[in-house]
Design an enzyme around this catalytic site. Structure first.
Site: not given
Length: 335
Positions: A174, A182
């Site tokens: 995760h 970004c």
């Protein structure tokens, strides 16, 4: 770490969530138009109804678990229960605070949701960043050298504590909360660098940071004063001007395919799947247990509280992770 220190760390609670990155922006009042509400329906997190917490498997059952693992290639899947003793909250354990996770669609769809996230994140970051590996992390790293050979530690956690404890290789299913990505150019950067930049952009919050952190720790249900900081400023990507997001997987977002592929490869090379500290409630972790069943790989599950895959376990063990893992270390003669 002493038991009293671990108890104190475990009470660190909400501030260590780094702004409850999994807390929905719709759960607290916000000024202006509300965040987007599209996307998947996210599950509420909190203690599991009817769960029997605190059970302890017998010495014979624990010995049987060690025997299954001994001298074999093992894929290890870990969840939030690994890090509670380090002061980081779990999602469905006995002390879990009920909350609803923020979705990717919320975060990306509205500036106000991002402001709330980053304001809370700034308040919680320093405490999160102080978290250190607990006994369970250290014992698992040692077992990977003494009892079995890990094909990988596949972790659903985002804290980097397995790496800090010495486990290798580790796959961050995760992502990692100490990184920022970004959403336009995909560039990675440091969360600590962004933290310093946001403090400079928000001097009033920076001056009140200790008080806000204390307030957040006392308000796990989302009523912390920082929730009302709708004027919080956050920067765009310095390279392209895109939206910066913590490099973790939100609900409604997929894990990075190269990490998932590496995790399945580690499972295929394993002779046993060991699950530690995960309720396996969401498909992200459960799919590895299902895959192990399809390839006839034994599954050992150790968790304090029920898991969604209990019927699929070859051996289901109960108990505190640090206690059981240390007991397994002792069976090697090196613990």
């Amino acid at each position: 770490m002493s038991s009293s220190t671990e108890r104190e760390a475990a009470r660190a609670g909400p501030a260590a969530d780094v702004g409850r990155w999994f807390s929905s922006a719709t759960s607290a009042p916000l000024d202006g138009p509300g965040p987007t509400r599209g996307g998947p329906r996210s599950p509420a997190w909190g203690p599991m109804a009817g769960a029997e917490y605190g059970r302890q498997s017998s010495a014979d059952q624990l010995a049987a678990g060690a025997d299954i693992l001994r001298d074999r290639a093992v894929a290890v899947l870990t969840g939030a229960g690994m890090s509670t003793a380090s002061g980081l909250p779990d999602y469905r354990g006995r002390d879990a605070v009920p909350r609803s996770p923020m979705t990717y669609q919320e975060f990306m769809g509205h500036d106000l949701a991002r402001r709330r996230y980053w304001a809370r994140s700034t308040v919680g970051w320093e405490q999160f960043n102080r978290a250190r590996p607990g006994h369970a992390h250290l014992a698992l790293a040692a077992l990977g050298e003494e009892l079995f050979t890990p094909t990988a530690v596949i972790t659903q956690n985002v804290d980097g504590l397995h790496q800090a404890a010495g486990s290798d290789p580790v796959l961050d299913l995760h992502g990692r909360l100490d990184r920022v990505r970004c959403q336009q150019c995909d560039a990675l950067s440091s969360r600590s660098t962004l933290h310093a930049r946001m403090l400079a952009m928000n001097p009033e919050l920076a001056a009140r940071l200790p008080a806000l952190a204390a307030d957040a720790a006392q308000a796990p249900d989302g009523d912390a004063e920082v929730d009302r900081t709708s004027s919080f400023r956050y920067p765009p990507c310095p390279l392209c001007g895109g939206i910066l997001k913590p490099d973790v997987v939100f609900f409604g977002e997929s894990a990075r395919p190269e990490i998932v592929a590496a995790a399945f490869d580690a499972l295929e090379r394993a002779e046993v799947l060991l699950v530690l500290g995960s309720s396996l409630t969401v498909q992200s972790g459960l799919r590895f247990v299902r895959a192990a069943g399809r390839q006839h790989t034994p599954v050992v599950i150790l968790n304090d509280g029920p898991t969604r895959a209990d019927p699929d376990a070859t051996l289901r063990l109960h108990g505190r992770l640090e206690v059981v893992l240390e007991r397994w270390r002792q069976t090697t003669g090196l613990g």
